[in-house]
Design a protein around this motif. Sequence first.
Motif, PDB file in Angstrom:
ATOM      1  N   LEU A  70       0.712  -1.139   0.153  1.00 33.46           N
ATOM      2  CA  LEU A  70       0.108  -0.045  -0.038  1.00 33.46           C
ATOM      3  C   LEU A  70       0.966   1.437   0.213  1.00 33.46           C
ATOM      4  O   LEU A  70       0.665   2.219  -0.754  1.00 33.46           O
ATOM      5  N   PHE A  71       1.973   1.373   0.790  1.00 33.82           N
ATOM      6  CA  PHE A  71       2.709   2.386   0.839  1.00 33.82           C
ATOM      7  C   PHE A  71       3.541   2.483  -0.610  1.00 33.82           C
ATOM      8  O   PHE A  71       3.625   3.567  -1.089  1.00 33.82           O
ATOM      9  N   GLY A  72       3.814   1.468  -1.135  1.00 30.51           N
ATOM     10  CA  GLY A  72       4.358   1.753  -2.478  1.00 30.51           C
ATOM     11  C   GLY A  72       3.483   1.846  -3.391  1.00 30.51           C
ATOM     12  O   GLY A  72       3.849   2.696  -4.392  1.00 30.51           O
ATOM     13  N   TRP A  73       2.306   1.473  -3.496  1.00 26.82           N
ATOM     14  CA  TRP A  73       1.181   1.857  -4.630  1.00 26.82           C
ATOM     15  C   TRP A  73       1.146   3.390  -4.281  1.00 26.82           C
ATOM     16  O   TRP A  73       1.190   4.071  -5.295  1.00 26.82           O
ATOM     17  N   LEU A  74       0.947   3.900  -3.028  1.00 27.76           N
ATOM     18  CA  LEU A  74       0.762   5.354  -3.027  1.00 27.76           C
ATOM     19  C   LEU A  74       1.985   6.170  -3.758  1.00 27.76           C
ATOM     20  O   LEU A  74       1.740   7.170  -4.024  1.00 27.76           O
ATOM     21  N   ALA A  75       2.974   5.613  -3.361  1.00 30.45           N
ATOM     22  CA  ALA A  75       4.274   6.339  -3.917  1.00 30.45           C
ATOM     23  C   ALA A  75       4.292   6.026  -5.434  1.00 30.45           C
ATOM     24  O   ALA A  75       5.256   6.238  -6.033  1.00 30.45           O
ATOM     25  N   GLY A  76       3.476   5.185  -6.160  1.00 25.71           N
ATOM     26  CA  GLY A  76       3.524   4.907  -7.589  1.00 25.71           C
ATOM     27  C   GLY A  76       4.205   3.720  -7.914  1.00 25.71           C
ATOM     28  O   GLY A  76       4.650   3.475  -9.012  1.00 25.71           O
ATOM     29  N   ARG A  77       4.596   2.923  -6.889  1.00 26.99           N
ATOM     30  CA  ARG A  77       5.363   1.746  -7.392  1.00 26.99           C
ATOM     31  C   ARG A  77       4.651   0.781  -7.455  1.00 26.99           C
ATOM     32  O   ARG A  77       3.696   0.293  -6.733  1.00 26.99           O
ATOM     33  N   ASP A  78       4.433  -0.325  -8.443  1.00 25.11           N
ATOM     34  CA  ASP A  78       3.781  -1.222  -8.919  1.00 25.11           C
ATOM     35  C   ASP A  78       4.385  -2.585  -7.726  1.00 25.11           C
ATOM     36  O   ASP A  78       4.731  -3.604  -8.470  1.00 25.11           O
ATOM     37  N   ASP A  79       4.269  -2.475  -6.665  1.00 26.46           N
ATOM     38  CA  ASP A  79       4.822  -3.692  -5.834  1.00 26.46           C
ATOM     39  C   ASP A  79       3.888  -4.749  -5.844  1.00 26.46           C
ATOM     40  O   ASP A  79       2.620  -4.700  -5.566  1.00 26.46           O
ATOM     41  N   PRO A  80       4.130  -6.135  -6.382  1.00 28.50           N
ATOM     42  CA  PRO A  80       3.372  -7.084  -6.474  1.00 28.50           C
ATOM     43  C   PRO A  80       2.892  -7.772  -5.366  1.00 28.50           C
ATOM     44  O   PRO A  80       4.023  -7.704  -4.436  1.00 28.50           O
ATOM     45  N   VAL A  81       1.794  -8.228  -5.266  1.00 26.66           N
ATOM     46  CA  VAL A  81       1.392  -8.964  -3.983  1.00 26.66           C
ATOM     47  C   VAL A  81       0.305  -9.989  -4.267  1.00 26.66           C
ATOM     48  O   VAL A  81      -0.379  -9.689  -5.161  1.00 26.66           O
ATOM     49  N   PRO A  82       0.777 -11.259  -4.331  1.00 27.40           N
ATOM     50  CA  PRO A  82       0.124 -12.302  -4.637  1.00 27.40           C
ATOM     51  C   PRO A  82      -1.591 -12.299  -4.377  1.00 27.40           C
ATOM     52  O   PRO A  82      -1.908 -11.834  -3.103  1.00 27.40           O
ATOM     53  N   GLY A  83      -2.515 -12.228  -5.201  1.00 27.09           N
ATOM     54  CA  GLY A  83      -3.811 -12.303  -4.943  1.00 27.09           C
ATOM     55  C   GLY A  83      -4.502 -10.866  -5.097  1.00 27.09           C
ATOM     56  O   GLY A  83      -5.487 -10.634  -5.350  1.00 27.09           O
ATOM     57  N   TRP A  84      -3.513  -9.959  -5.347  1.00 19.72           N
ATOM     58  CA  TRP A  84      -3.864  -8.433  -5.461  1.00 19.72           C
ATOM     59  C   TRP A  84      -3.476  -7.916  -6.765  1.00 19.72           C
ATOM     60  O   TRP A  84      -2.507  -8.307  -7.319  1.00 19.72           O
ATOM     61  N   ARG A  85      -4.197  -7.044  -7.651  1.00 17.09           N
ATOM     62  CA  ARG A  85      -4.041  -6.453  -8.507  1.00 17.09           C
ATOM     63  C   ARG A  85      -4.268  -4.972  -8.287  1.00 17.09           C
ATOM     64  O   ARG A  85      -5.487  -4.391  -8.165  1.00 17.09           O
ATOM     65  N   ALA A  86      -3.256  -4.149  -8.386  1.00 12.63           N
ATOM     66  CA  ALA A  86      -3.289  -2.715  -8.462  1.00 12.63           C
ATOM     67  C   ALA A  86      -3.465  -1.919  -9.719  1.00 12.63           C
ATOM     68  O   ALA A  86      -2.455  -2.310 -10.413  1.00 12.63           O
ATOM     69  N   ASN A  87      -4.225  -0.900  -9.457  1.00 13.91           N
ATOM     70  CA  ASN A  87      -4.359  -0.062 -10.745  1.00 13.91           C
ATOM     71  C   ASN A  87      -3.787   1.328 -10.449  1.00 13.91           C
ATOM     72  O   ASN A  87      -4.443   1.868  -9.778  1.00 13.91           O
ATOM     73  N   LEU A  88      -2.651   1.487 -10.966  1.00  7.52           N
ATOM     74  CA  LEU A  88      -1.753   2.686 -10.738  1.00  7.52           C
ATOM     75  C   LEU A  88      -1.852   3.689 -11.814  1.00  7.52           C
ATOM     76  O   LEU A  88      -1.226   4.663 -11.584  1.00  7.52           O
ATOM     77  N   SER A  89      -2.888   3.555 -12.835  1.00  3.02           N
ATOM     78  CA  SER A  89      -2.712   4.462 -13.679  1.00  3.02           C
ATOM     79  C   SER A  89      -3.212   5.747 -13.579  1.00  3.02           C
ATOM     80  O   SER A  89      -2.882   6.709 -14.265  1.00  3.02           O
ATOM     81  N   GLN A  90      -3.605   6.053 -12.316  1.00  2.00           N
ATOM     82  CA  GLN A  90      -4.288   7.535 -12.167  1.00  2.00           C
ATOM     83  C   GLN A  90      -3.525   7.836 -10.712  1.00  2.00           C
ATOM     84  O   GLN A  90      -3.952   8.883 -10.333  1.00  2.00           O
TER      85      GLN A  90
END
Length: 166
Positions: A120-140
Motif C-alpha cells: 500500500l505504501f508502495g502503491w501510494l508512492a506510484g510503485r507497482d509492488d506485486p502482492v499475490p492475489g492483489w491487482r493494483a491499478n496505478l494508472s491514475q
Amino acid sequence: MRRRATLAAGGLAVLALAGCASQPAAPGPTPTSASGAWSGRLALRIDSEPPQSFSALFDLRGTPQAGELTLTTPIGNTLAVLQWSPGEALLKNSDQTRRYESVEALIEAATGAAIPVDALFGWLAGRDDPVPGWRANLSQVASGRLQAIRQSPQPVADLRIAFERS
C-alpha cells in the motif's frame, strides 16, 4: 462474520471501528525522506455474504514499519486512530484501545480484509509492488487515485483511494 459486519457498519473505509466522539490524535511518526504522508478519502468493499462496504477520510503518516492512520467522518469526528511499530499495533477509538501483534492483524481485524501494508505504501508512492492475489491499478496515481482489487483469497475486496501527498 457478525462482528466484522458490525465493525464495517461503523463507517470506516479501510479500517475502522465506529466512534462518534472526536478526540485528539496522539503524536505519530514524523515523516522523513524514507517515509510518507498522505491524506484523502478511502473506500473498501468486501464481496462477502452479506456484502460489506465502508468509507472514511484518512491521514496516513510513516512507513510500513512504524506509522499512524487516522480515520475521520466527513464532518471531522474521529472514527479510529491506528498506530503501529515493530511488534505492536494499536487501534484507538472513543474510549477503547485494542492491541494487535502487527499492523496486518490490526487491519484484518478492523476491516475483514487482509490489506498488504508494505505494498500500500508502495502503491501510494506510484510503485507497482506485486502482492499475490492483489491487482493494483496505478494508472491514475499521478492524479491522486488508486484502486487495488484482491481476487484471492475470497471474498473479493475492492479498495479505492483518492489522495494527495502531504
